[in-house]
Design a protein around this motif. Structure first.
Motif, PDB file in Angstrom:
ATOM      1  N   VAL A  37       0.849  -1.203   0.000  1.00 38.22           N
ATOM      2  CA  VAL A  37       0.000   0.000   0.000  1.00 38.22           C
ATOM      3  C   VAL A  37       0.883   1.251   0.000  1.00 38.22           C
ATOM      4  N   GLY A  38       1.928   1.230   0.803  1.00 37.26           N
ATOM      5  CA  GLY A  38       2.865   2.360   0.844  1.00 37.26           C
ATOM      6  C   GLY A  38       3.548   2.580  -0.496  1.00 37.26           C
ATOM      7  N   ALA A  39       3.870   1.490  -1.176  1.00 39.06           N
ATOM      8  CA  ALA A  39       4.507   1.590  -2.495  1.00 39.06           C
ATOM      9  C   ALA A  39       3.573   2.242  -3.505  1.00 39.06           C
ATOM     10  N   ILE A  40       2.295   1.871  -3.461  1.00 40.13           N
ATOM     11  CA  ILE A  40       1.312   2.462  -4.385  1.00 40.13           C
ATOM     12  C   ILE A  40       1.153   3.956  -4.102  1.00 40.13           C
ATOM     13  N   HIS A  41       1.094   4.318  -2.828  1.00 41.47           N
ATOM     14  CA  HIS A  41       0.957   5.737  -2.472  1.00 41.47           C
ATOM     15  C   HIS A  41       2.196   6.540  -2.877  1.00 41.47           C
ATOM     16  N   ASP A  45       2.269   9.704  -5.588  1.00 42.42           N
ATOM     17  CA  ASP A  45       2.812  11.036  -5.269  1.00 42.42           C
ATOM     18  C   ASP A  45       3.766  11.534  -6.350  1.00 42.42           C
ATOM     19  N   LEU A  46       4.338  10.596  -7.128  1.00 39.49           N
ATOM     20  CA  LEU A  46       5.258  10.973  -8.209  1.00 39.49           C
ATOM     21  C   LEU A  46       4.593  10.879  -9.587  1.00 39.49           C
ATOM     22  N   GLY A  47       3.254  10.805  -9.588  1.00 43.41           N
ATOM     23  CA  GLY A  47       2.545  10.860 -10.864  1.00 43.41           C
ATOM     24  C   GLY A  47       2.175   9.530 -11.473  1.00 43.41           C
ATOM     25  N   VAL A  48       2.507   8.433 -10.794  1.00 46.88           N
ATOM     26  CA  VAL A  48       2.108   7.106 -11.289  1.00 46.88           C
ATOM     27  C   VAL A  48       0.644   6.900 -10.884  1.00 46.88           C
ATOM     28  N   THR A  49      -0.254   7.226 -11.792  1.00 48.54           N
ATOM     29  CA  THR A  49      -1.683   7.200 -11.467  1.00 48.54           C
ATOM     30  C   THR A  49      -2.344   5.881 -11.839  1.00 48.54           C
ATOM     31  N   SER A  50      -1.619   5.012 -12.543  1.00 50.59           N
ATOM     32  CA  SER A  50      -2.224   3.777 -13.066  1.00 50.59           C
ATOM     33  C   SER A  50      -1.682   2.563 -12.326  1.00 50.59           C
ATOM     34  N   ILE A  51      -2.595   1.646 -12.014  1.00 51.92           N
ATOM     35  CA  ILE A  51      -2.232   0.423 -11.277  1.00 51.92           C
ATOM     36  C   ILE A  51      -2.781  -0.771 -12.033  1.00 51.92           C
ATOM     37  N   ASP A  52      -1.903  -1.727 -12.339  1.00 48.17           N
ATOM     38  CA  ASP A  52      -2.314  -2.942 -13.032  1.00 48.17           C
ATOM     39  C   ASP A  52      -2.349  -4.100 -12.041  1.00 48.17           C
ATOM     40  N   THR A  53      -3.445  -4.828 -12.054  1.00 48.62           N
ATOM     41  CA  THR A  53      -3.595  -5.957 -11.138  1.00 48.62           C
ATOM     42  C   THR A  53      -4.327  -7.084 -11.848  1.00 48.62           C
ATOM     43  N   ALA A  54      -4.671  -8.124 -11.111  1.00 51.88           N
ATOM     44  CA  ALA A  54      -5.426  -9.257 -11.667  1.00 51.88           C
ATOM     45  C   ALA A  54      -5.913 -10.116 -10.515  1.00 51.88           C
ATOM     46  N   PRO A  55      -7.080 -10.768 -10.674  1.00 52.31           N
ATOM     47  CA  PRO A  55      -7.585 -11.645  -9.608  1.00 52.31           C
ATOM     48  C   PRO A  55      -6.605 -12.767  -9.250  1.00 52.31           C
ATOM     49  N   ILE A  56      -5.911 -13.313 -10.252  1.00 51.23           N
ATOM     50  CA  ILE A  56      -5.058 -14.480 -10.005  1.00 51.23           C
ATOM     51  C   ILE A  56      -3.837 -14.126  -9.155  1.00 51.23           C
ATOM     52  N   ASN A 297       7.998  -2.130  -2.017  1.00 48.95           N
ATOM     53  CA  ASN A 297       8.041  -1.117  -0.954  1.00 48.95           C
ATOM     54  C   ASN A 297       8.154   0.266  -1.595  1.00 48.95           C
ATOM     55  N   ALA A 298       8.016   1.300  -0.774  1.00 49.78           N
ATOM     56  CA  ALA A 298       7.991   2.675  -1.282  1.00 49.78           C
ATOM     57  C   ALA A 298       9.303   3.049  -1.965  1.00 49.78           C
ATOM     58  N   GLU A 299      10.421   2.587  -1.408  1.00 46.07           N
ATOM     59  CA  GLU A 299      11.731   2.935  -1.975  1.00 46.07           C
ATOM     60  C   GLU A 299      11.850   2.451  -3.427  1.00 46.07           C
ATOM     61  N   GLN A 300      11.464   1.200  -3.675  1.00 53.85           N
ATOM     62  CA  GLN A 300      11.504   0.668  -5.040  1.00 53.85           C
ATOM     63  C   GLN A 300      10.545   1.437  -5.949  1.00 53.85           C
ATOM     64  N   ALA A 301       9.373   1.762  -5.435  1.00 49.84           N
ATOM     65  CA  ALA A 301       8.370   2.475  -6.231  1.00 49.84           C
ATOM     66  C   ALA A 301       8.878   3.846  -6.663  1.00 49.84           C
ATOM     67  N   ILE A 302       9.559   4.531  -5.757  1.00 51.47           N
ATOM     68  CA  ILE A 302      10.100   5.860  -6.065  1.00 51.47           C
ATOM     69  C   ILE A 302      11.174   5.752  -7.139  1.00 51.47           C
ATOM     70  N   GLN A 303      12.039   4.755  -7.001  1.00 52.06           N
ATOM     71  CA  GLN A 303      13.087   4.536  -8.024  1.00 52.06           C
ATOM     72  C   GLN A 303      12.467   4.310  -9.394  1.00 52.06           C
ATOM     73  N   ASN A 304      11.428   3.493  -9.447  1.00 56.27           N
ATOM     74  CA  ASN A 304      10.780   3.200 -10.732  1.00 56.27           C
ATOM     75  C   ASN A 304      10.189   4.472 -11.344  1.00 56.27           C
ATOM     76  N   ALA A 305       9.457   5.226 -10.535  1.00 54.61           N
ATOM     77  CA  ALA A 305       8.793   6.429 -11.035  1.00 54.61           C
ATOM     78  C   ALA A 305       9.801   7.440 -11.562  1.00 54.61           C
ATOM     79  N   ARG A 306      10.975   7.480 -10.938  1.00 56.62           N
ATOM     80  CA  ARG A 306      11.980   8.494 -11.319  1.00 56.62           C
ATOM     81  C   ARG A 306      12.708   8.139 -12.617  1.00 56.62           C
ATOM     82  N   ALA A 307      12.373   6.998 -13.198  1.00 56.90           N
ATOM     83  CA  ALA A 307      12.943   6.674 -14.515  1.00 56.90           C
ATOM     84  C   ALA A 307      12.486   7.672 -15.566  1.00 56.90           C
ATOM     85  N   ILE A 308      11.445   8.409 -15.260  1.00 59.66           N
ATOM     86  CA  ILE A 308      10.890   9.365 -16.223  1.00 59.66           C
ATOM     87  C   ILE A 308      11.609  10.716 -16.118  1.00 59.66           C
ATOM     88  N   ASP A 309      12.504  10.863 -15.123  1.00 59.74           N
ATOM     89  CA  ASP A 309      13.104  12.170 -14.828  1.00 59.74           C
ATOM     90  C   ASP A 309      14.191  12.593 -15.809  1.00 59.74           C
TER      91      ASP A 309
END
Length: 332
Positions: A37-41, A45-56, A297-309
């Protein structure tokens, strides 16, 4: 962040999309719900507004985690991309695999996309996600036991009811995309694509470019191999799908790491990690609208989002591609 509309739809998504497969724990050796949940938030905060998931993913757990995460976010600013057509609770359709759920119990998974099953799956997903509509509803895998027109008719009904905004597919061939299009307009195809897995460049990518279908690239980091952090002979638990993946043999890991060392100076010149450079190269490929990137986790999520920087100019993309092709030539 950069954004793209999916095909000719009104659904606009962030080019870096949060992939919540690992968040479900399934095939990745467990999950910590609070971390996810923290990773998604942190991504949002860095503009990643889309979340992909699946029931499985975790047999419903991933969707529940996404539902928990979006409770405190403005729903009209978040795009939920989920899927249907993988049943672990119904022995019907095309047998897909034997696996284990998060409790370690053996389960059989079937690819099944019959009309009634889709309607039920949609209701279950809406409940788990805590929302009344899905922005992009995707068939997870083709089901050879159900006519594509039956599947697409069911999704069409969900769109008419306002439960789904746009329809997509996943792991579809060109022929299957053409067949689907006879019944329902599809805007995207979610397929595996990375520096180490480029087969869609032969047919799916050119078709999608010609027909304005968005490509959502999953596993762009090739299950972590392209981060440069995997070492030859690294141990993975039996429940981890990397334990048996041929790309994770010591020889393959060594070869990939040698390639990554050749492009590391470029990453450093951009003040970026290797993983961020890999994501930027992937997004620079014609026809690739979105990369799906997981984070636990949030740290990994921030790193991913900053690939756009940072930007890659044409000659830098070409430099990476040439080194990549040299690596493939050495193994051919």
């Amino acid at each position: 962040m950069e954004y793209r509309k999916l095909g000719d739809s009104e659904v606009e998504v962030s080019r870096i999309t949060f992939g919540s497969w690992a968040a479900g724990g399934w095939m990745w050796g467990g999950t910590e719900q609070n971390d996810a949940v923290g990773a998604i938030h942190a991504s949002y905060d860095l503009g990643v507004t889309s979340i992909d998931t699946a029931p499985i993913y975790g047999m419903g757990l991933s969707e529940e985690i996404v539902g928990e995460a979006i409770k405190t976010l403005p729903r009209d600013k978040v795009q939920i991309l989920t899927k249907f057509g993988m049943r672990w609770d119904l022995a019907k359709g095309d047998f897909a695999m034997k696996t284990k759920n998060n409790d370690g119990q053996d389960i059989d998974v079937y690819k099944y996309a019959g009309r009634d099953s889709i309607i039920k799956e949609c209701e279950d997903s809406l409940r788990r996600l805590g929302t009344d509509y899905i922005d992009l509803y995707q068939q997870h895998w083709p089901d050879v036991t159900t006519p594509i027109d039956e599947t697409m008719e069911a999704v069409s009904r969900l769109i008419e009811q306002g439960k789904v905004r746009a329809a997509g597919v996943s792991n579809y061939s060109v022929a299957q995309m053409e067949e689907a299009e006879k019944t329902l307009h599809i805007v995207s195809n979610q397929v595996p694509y990375s520096m180490l897995r480029r087969d869609i460049e032969q047919d799916v990518l050119p078709y999608s470019l010609r027909h304005n279908k968005s490509i959502l690239a999953y596993s762009p980091m090739q299950l972590g191999l392209l981060t440069g952090k995997i070492k030859p002979g690294q141990h993975f638990d039996d429940s981890d799908l990397r334990a048996t993946n041929r790309l994770f043999t010591p020889e393959s890991v060594t070869r990939v790491n040698e390639f990554l060392e050749k492009i590391r100076p470029l990453a450093e010149s951009k003040n970026a990690t290797l993983g961020q450079l890999v994501l930027r190269w992937t997004l620079a490929q014609p026809g690739v609208s979105v990369v799906l990137v997981g984070a636990r986790n949030a740290e990994q999520a921030i790193q991913n989002a900053r690939a756009i920087d940072f930007e890659l100019v044409t000659h830098e993309v070409d430099f990476i591609t040439e080194r990549l092709e040299q690596m493939h030539e050495q193994t051919a």
